[in-house]
Design a protein around this motif. Structure first.
Motif, PDB file in Angstrom:
ATOM      1  N   GLY A   1       0.775  -1.268   0.047  1.00 57.03           N
ATOM      2  CA  GLY A   1      -0.151   0.017  -0.015  1.00 57.03           C
ATOM      3  C   GLY A   1       0.742   1.250   0.092  1.00 57.03           C
ATOM      4  O   GLY A   1       0.317   2.270   0.032  1.00 57.03           O
ATOM      5  N   LYS A   2       2.128   1.235   0.073  1.00 58.43           N
ATOM      6  CA  LYS A   2       2.958   2.392   0.050  1.00 58.43           C
ATOM      7  C   LYS A   2       3.239   2.759  -1.473  1.00 58.43           C
ATOM      8  O   LYS A   2       3.456   1.932  -2.240  1.00 58.43           O
ATOM      9  N   ALA A   3       3.511   3.874  -1.745  1.00 53.25           N
ATOM     10  CA  ALA A   3       3.960   4.355  -3.192  1.00 53.25           C
ATOM     11  C   ALA A   3       5.548   3.653  -3.751  1.00 53.25           C
ATOM     12  O   ALA A   3       5.436   3.093  -4.526  1.00 53.25           O
ATOM     13  N   PHE A   4       6.338   3.568  -2.633  1.00 47.16           N
ATOM     14  CA  PHE A   4       7.500   2.852  -2.908  1.00 47.16           C
ATOM     15  C   PHE A   4       8.033   2.415  -1.653  1.00 47.16           C
ATOM     16  O   PHE A   4       8.199   3.131  -0.637  1.00 47.16           O
ATOM     17  N   ALA A   5       8.298   1.546  -1.491  1.00 49.04           N
ATOM     18  CA  ALA A   5       9.092   0.665  -0.315  1.00 49.04           C
ATOM     19  C   ALA A   5      10.121  -0.723  -0.661  1.00 49.04           C
ATOM     20  O   ALA A   5       9.510  -1.255  -1.595  1.00 49.04           O
ATOM     21  N   THR A   6      10.950  -1.009  -0.009  1.00 55.75           N
ATOM     22  CA  THR A   6      11.627  -2.217  -0.379  1.00 55.75           C
ATOM     23  C   THR A   6      11.294  -2.920   0.797  1.00 55.75           C
ATOM     24  O   THR A   6      10.937  -2.554   2.040  1.00 55.75           O
ATOM     25  N   ASN A   7      11.289  -4.373   0.427  1.00 54.74           N
ATOM     26  CA  ASN A   7      10.793  -5.363   1.489  1.00 54.74           C
ATOM     27  C   ASN A   7      11.853  -5.808   2.464  1.00 54.74           C
ATOM     28  O   ASN A   7      11.471  -6.336   3.574  1.00 54.74           O
ATOM     29  N   PHE A   8      12.966  -5.482   2.030  1.00 63.55           N
ATOM     30  CA  PHE A   8      14.088  -5.580   3.383  1.00 63.55           C
ATOM     31  C   PHE A   8      14.869  -4.500   3.004  1.00 63.55           C
ATOM     32  O   PHE A   8      14.517  -3.655   2.483  1.00 63.55           O
ATOM     33  N   ASN A   9      15.927  -4.498   3.958  1.00 58.61           N
ATOM     34  CA  ASN A   9      16.740  -3.193   3.956  1.00 58.61           C
ATOM     35  C   ASN A   9      17.236  -2.315   2.453  1.00 58.61           C
ATOM     36  O   ASN A   9      17.367  -3.275   1.922  1.00 58.61           O
ATOM     37  N   PRO A  10      16.591  -1.093   2.401  1.00 56.35           N
ATOM     38  CA  PRO A  10      16.499  -0.644   1.101  1.00 56.35           C
ATOM     39  C   PRO A  10      18.096  -0.455   0.521  1.00 56.35           C
ATOM     40  O   PRO A  10      18.488  -0.775  -0.676  1.00 56.35           O
ATOM     41  N   GLU A  11      18.908  -0.190   1.334  1.00 58.30           N
ATOM     42  CA  GLU A  11      20.336  -0.134   0.959  1.00 58.30           C
ATOM     43  C   GLU A  11      20.665  -1.308   0.312  1.00 58.30           C
ATOM     44  O   GLU A  11      21.309  -1.626  -0.830  1.00 58.30           O
ATOM     45  N   ILE A  12      20.653  -2.546   1.106  1.00 58.27           N
ATOM     46  CA  ILE A  12      21.263  -3.953   0.511  1.00 58.27           C
ATOM     47  C   ILE A  12      20.266  -4.294  -0.784  1.00 58.27           C
ATOM     48  O   ILE A  12      20.937  -4.587  -1.900  1.00 58.27           O
ATOM     49  N   ASN A  13      18.943  -4.054  -0.715  1.00 57.20           N
ATOM     50  CA  ASN A  13      18.051  -4.487  -1.703  1.00 57.20           C
ATOM     51  C   ASN A  13      18.507  -3.665  -3.198  1.00 57.20           C
ATOM     52  O   ASN A  13      18.622  -4.189  -4.253  1.00 57.20           O
ATOM     53  N   ILE A  14      18.680  -2.296  -2.947  1.00 53.80           N
ATOM     54  CA  ILE A  14      18.956  -1.522  -4.297  1.00 53.80           C
ATOM     55  C   ILE A  14      20.276  -1.957  -4.648  1.00 53.80           C
ATOM     56  O   ILE A  14      20.609  -1.910  -5.686  1.00 53.80           O
ATOM     57  N   ARG A  15      21.265  -2.144  -3.768  1.00 51.06           N
ATOM     58  CA  ARG A  15      22.738  -2.681  -4.184  1.00 51.06           C
ATOM     59  C   ARG A  15      22.398  -3.882  -5.060  1.00 51.06           C
ATOM     60  O   ARG A  15      23.287  -3.855  -6.134  1.00 51.06           O
TER      61      ARG A  15
ATOM     62  N   VAL B   1      15.346   7.866   4.566  1.00 50.60           N
ATOM     63  CA  VAL B   1      13.892   8.448   4.357  1.00 50.60           C
ATOM     64  C   VAL B   1      12.754   7.480   3.724  1.00 50.60           C
ATOM     65  O   VAL B   1      11.574   7.586   3.865  1.00 50.60           O
ATOM     66  N   LEU B   2      13.293   6.360   3.292  1.00 52.16           N
ATOM     67  CA  LEU B   2      12.144   5.416   2.928  1.00 52.16           C
ATOM     68  C   LEU B   2      11.403   4.775   3.974  1.00 52.16           C
ATOM     69  O   LEU B   2      12.209   4.852   5.135  1.00 52.16           O
ATOM     70  N   PRO B   3      10.225   4.296   3.885  1.00 56.89           N
ATOM     71  CA  PRO B   3       9.482   3.552   4.905  1.00 56.89           C
ATOM     72  C   PRO B   3      10.502   2.399   5.615  1.00 56.89           C
ATOM     73  O   PRO B   3      11.323   1.844   4.821  1.00 56.89           O
ATOM     74  N   ASP B   4      10.714   2.028   6.778  1.00 58.81           N
ATOM     75  CA  ASP B   4      11.365   0.868   7.392  1.00 58.81           C
ATOM     76  C   ASP B   4      10.472  -0.253   6.838  1.00 58.81           C
ATOM     77  O   ASP B   4       9.237  -0.296   7.104  1.00 58.81           O
ATOM     78  N   PRO B   5      11.185  -1.148   6.439  1.00 60.13           N
ATOM     79  CA  PRO B   5      10.749  -2.183   6.021  1.00 60.13           C
ATOM     80  C   PRO B   5       9.787  -3.114   6.919  1.00 60.13           C
ATOM     81  O   PRO B   5       8.769  -3.706   6.728  1.00 60.13           O
ATOM     82  N   GLY B   6      10.263  -2.870   8.296  1.00 59.04           N
ATOM     83  CA  GLY B   6       9.619  -3.536   9.512  1.00 59.04           C
ATOM     84  C   GLY B   6       8.148  -2.686   9.620  1.00 59.04           C
ATOM     85  O   GLY B   6       7.169  -3.280  10.245  1.00 59.04           O
ATOM     86  N   SER B   7       7.899  -1.692   9.095  1.00 56.62           N
ATOM     87  CA  SER B   7       6.771  -1.041   9.049  1.00 56.62           C
ATOM     88  C   SER B   7       5.753  -1.523   8.087  1.00 56.62           C
ATOM     89  O   SER B   7       4.387  -1.039   7.973  1.00 56.62           O
ATOM     90  N   LEU B   8       5.993  -2.333   7.071  1.00 50.91           N
ATOM     91  CA  LEU B   8       5.036  -2.632   5.976  1.00 50.91           C
ATOM     92  C   LEU B   8       4.235  -3.722   6.437  1.00 50.91           C
ATOM     93  O   LEU B   8       3.151  -3.766   5.617  1.00 50.91           O
ATOM     94  N   GLY B   9       4.446  -4.461   7.425  1.00 55.46           N
ATOM     95  CA  GLY B   9       3.832  -5.692   7.904  1.00 55.46           C
ATOM     96  C   GLY B   9       2.167  -5.474   8.016  1.00 55.46           C
ATOM     97  O   GLY B   9       1.210  -6.101   7.440  1.00 55.46           O
ATOM     98  N   GLU B  10       1.940  -4.183   8.481  1.00 53.93           N
ATOM     99  CA  GLU B  10       0.497  -4.078   9.115  1.00 53.93           C
ATOM    100  C   GLU B  10      -0.684  -4.233   7.946  1.00 53.93           C
ATOM    101  O   GLU B  10      -1.647  -4.756   8.005  1.00 53.93           O
ATOM    102  N   ASN B  11      -0.296  -3.683   6.871  1.00 55.01           N
ATOM    103  CA  ASN B  11      -1.243  -3.777   5.700  1.00 55.01           C
ATOM    104  C   ASN B  11      -0.972  -4.410   4.474  1.00 55.01           C
ATOM    105  O   ASN B  11      -1.678  -4.191   3.290  1.00 55.01           O
ATOM    106  N   TYR B  12       0.073  -5.275   4.811  1.00 60.43           N
ATOM    107  CA  TYR B  12       0.556  -6.077   3.709  1.00 60.43           C
ATOM    108  C   TYR B  12      -0.356  -7.400   3.385  1.00 60.43           C
ATOM    109  O   TYR B  12      -0.852  -7.972   4.292  1.00 60.43           O
ATOM    110  N   VAL B  13      -0.920  -7.190   2.140  1.00 61.10           N
ATOM    111  CA  VAL B  13      -1.652  -8.249   1.651  1.00 61.10           C
ATOM    112  C   VAL B  13      -0.904  -8.921   0.480  1.00 61.10           C
ATOM    113  O   VAL B  13       0.116  -8.654   0.047  1.00 61.10           O
ATOM    114  N   GLY B  14      -1.579 -10.116   0.177  1.00 57.73           N
ATOM    115  CA  GLY B  14      -0.992 -10.929  -0.724  1.00 57.73           C
ATOM    116  C   GLY B  14       0.339 -12.018  -0.372  1.00 57.73           C
ATOM    117  O   GLY B  14       0.259 -12.156   1.063  1.00 57.73           O
ATOM    118  N   GLN B  15       0.996 -12.613  -1.135  1.00 55.75           N
ATOM    119  CA  GLN B  15       1.807 -13.532  -0.912  1.00 55.75           C
ATOM    120  C   GLN B  15       3.077 -13.683  -1.778  1.00 55.75           C
ATOM    121  O   GLN B  15       3.184 -12.931  -2.935  1.00 55.75           O
TER     122      GLN B  15
END
Lengths: 405, 405
Positions: A177-191, A292-306
């Motif tokens: 539900g966020k415009a953009f966020a990574t599912n784990f540490n954005p630094e590691i993910n984007i690297r 500045v990106l959302p903390d991946p740990g904050s994504l859980g609450e409204n996360y749907v799908g699998q």
């Protein structure tokens, strides 16, 4: 009965800690240690409240400070260190483990901060040290790396005489539900994903520009999703440990919006890992982006799908062609309900705990540095299914898998 | 013969300095003062090399340090301060001018750092002080604000009895060849365009979401370009000084890729103007974005295409409907060849110098705070055309202008 030390206090550490606490018959007690002790305390408090498990202690530790970590290990004397923090810290934690004489497990291979280059060489170089010390180092025991290698080992053990083609397929069909966020540490993910892609073919690595190979792959209970070839670290150990493999690739799904955001992040210079001077302070753009990106740990609450992650394999069994698919699907909402973390953390934390259990119960043993496909896959996969990541398999794969002749 | 002090050393200051040096009959000598004196020195050296004009001195100054700036003004005693630095600094520079008894000119209205709210109230509040001191403050003497208001005053003087509808149209049909860059200070640019839009209609401001009104407007020698309504500061003074205006809007062109980049920059939090804590340091995301984006001053070299900015006006003349269009087109490459800066800097710096010349030659005079439409437009527009920004006009506008009945 044993005790472990978990290093890290993010989503993966949270899941692993919850899962350890669900199995007091193996994990009698454990410590959570991280730079910010308040994050460890929060996990410990949640575990006591939700599960009534009170044997968690916490500590503040800088995992890059080898003397301090050695001292903490000597004080707590765990049977195993579960390193669930950043991959930059693999080597300092391995050093501290050697100093203190304690075995080691992690979920991602070491990567130097200054170059985004994923390879096992840095950690395989510790082979002799761990062997001489009679200690075990278990590398990459998350889902991918981790379960995908155990899946491959399981396939090799039960369904193939020779594996020829391996495609690891990783779909996240979730929506946070966020415009953009990574599912784990954005630094590691984007690297990871802005690197050139790489796959193994006929005895050598083939390098490709990022996102240059795309197919719509079909995922069970998810359907077709645009999937891209990228390099993922377990390919390196798999082609070494299964030398009959002619081609090994890793596929991950990305939505168009995600890729647009990624392209812009690169265009504007925010994916950079070299420091720039800003008002007299050296700032690494990608690290600031993480802030500045959302903390991946904050994504859980409204996360749907699998998520749906597995291995598609083609090879030979009893002189005949064989195809095989083994996979797990994980619901984000279910993961959150159980542990307060979303599916991407869950699918990493559960295998980490399961691998720790394999070590502590003696199912996985040996002195030296190991990738997980070198161990017996059967007891791991049995426990993995019981611990919340049931997997399925089928012989004879469908045409969407698009293997070559 | 007079001397001025230019504050700032970016692209606009560079253009204005070159233009002043081209007119030694008015600008006998001048100083360039900026936080980083090496940037001032570079402009002075280029001017001496290109134009053989050696009467430039430079100084380091923090424009927000009123006592230091007052001291520098008292030492140099210019006839006019040309403030071509950041709009955050308008008020401190006006304060220092009042302290030292020196007149003032700028190109953008004051905006507090902590809120992106463009309004003249802060500066109009200095009216009495400048009047009492017998000093002149000329506000917003760039292109827009600036020339667009002089265009409107010229229209009102020569072609209309009453102006009813005013559309300021600003096209940049240029290509700098970078994936993403802003044409002037990215911090100011992004603050400006991510605000809600606003236009004047029937005696009140109508607020609209950003980029929510779009039309393909046709620009001379450019053709149709997607144009969006946004708020621009000169609307505020124009509707005050021309109270017959029923509707006043400002349109600016944006390409789809630019808007995509802008959307992502906002999505990922990099347009934020509130500080965030990053490794113990307070960082304002938008300021850091400015650090990583290309310096607008570096865009000139390969910039092709042109800008087209003007006013489309409908009203009454001699009891009959009248429509009118007055505009300037400016080639980026030509601006760069002459001054080493691209067209967006050029179209701001040339009017600033022209306004200074109006003041120094006595064409524009008066004690108090003035917007440029309050002065006689004729001598300004004559000089503007001679100084590199020739303008064209026509009565009877075409249907692309899409005025209401």
């Amino acid at each position: 009965m044993s005790k472990v030390m978990i290093i890290g206090a993010g989503g993966v550490a949270r899941v692993a800690a919850f899962k350890c606490a669900e199995h007091p018959e193996v994990f009698e007690s454990f410590m959570i240690a991280s730079r910010t002790v308040s994050k460890c305390d929060r996990i410990a408090a949640d575990i006591e409240k939700e599960l009534g498990y009170a044997n968690v202690t916490t500590a503040a530790i800088d995992a890059e400070d080898v003397p301090a970590l050695t001292a903490l290990l000597n004080e707590y004397r765990p049977d195993l260190v579960m390193h669930l923090a950043l991959p930059y810290q693999d080597l300092t934690i391995m050093d501290a483990c050697l100093n203190a004489g304690i075995s080691y497990l992690d979920t991602a291979n070491y990567e130097p901060k200054e170059e985004a280059k994923f390879e096992y060489g840095h950690q395989w170089a510790y082979q002799q040290k761990f062997k001489d010390a009679g200690l075990t180092a278990i590398l990459g025991c998350g889902f991918d790396p981790g379960v995908t290698q155990v899946f491959t080992a399981y396939a090799a053990k039960h369904h193939f005489d020779e594996i020829h083609y391996l495609d690891i397929v990783d779909a996240n069909a979730g929506d946070h539900g966020k415009a953009f966020a990574t599912n784990f540490n954005p630094e590691i993910n984007i690297r990871e994903i802005t690197q050139n892609g790489k796959y193994w073919e006929n005895g050598e690595w083939v390098e490709i520009p990022p996102f240059s190979i795309r197919k719509d792959l079909n995922y069970p209970d998810v359907g077709p999703k645009a999937s891209y070839v990228l390099f993922h670290e377990e390919l390196e150990s798999l082609v070494k440990n299964f030398p009959t493999i002619k081609r090994a690739r890793f596929w991950m799904t990305f939505g168009d919006e995600y890729l647009t955001h990624l392209r812009v992040i690169e265009n504007i210079g925010m994916a950079g890992i070299q420091p720039v001077m800003h008002k007299g302070v050296e700032i690494i753009p990608l690290e600031f982006l993480k802030t500045v990106l959302p903390d991946p740990g904050s994504l859980g609450e409204n996360y749907v799908g699998q998520t749906s992650i597995g291995c598609r394999i083609k090879g030979i069994k009893d002189g005949k062609d064989q195809t095989y698919y083994i996979w797990n699907n994980c619901q984000h909402a279910q993961a959150y309900k159980e542990t307060g973390a979303q599916g991407v953390s869950y699918t990493t934390g559960v295998p980490a705990m399961t691998g720790a259990m394999m070590f502590l119960t003696g199912e996985w043993a040996g002195a030296g540095v190991f990738n997980v496909e070198e161990f017996n896959p059967d007891p791991f996969l049995k426990k993995l299914a019981e611990h919340g990541l049931p997997w399925r398999e089928k012989l004879g794969v469908d045409t969407e898998m698009e293997y070559p002749d």
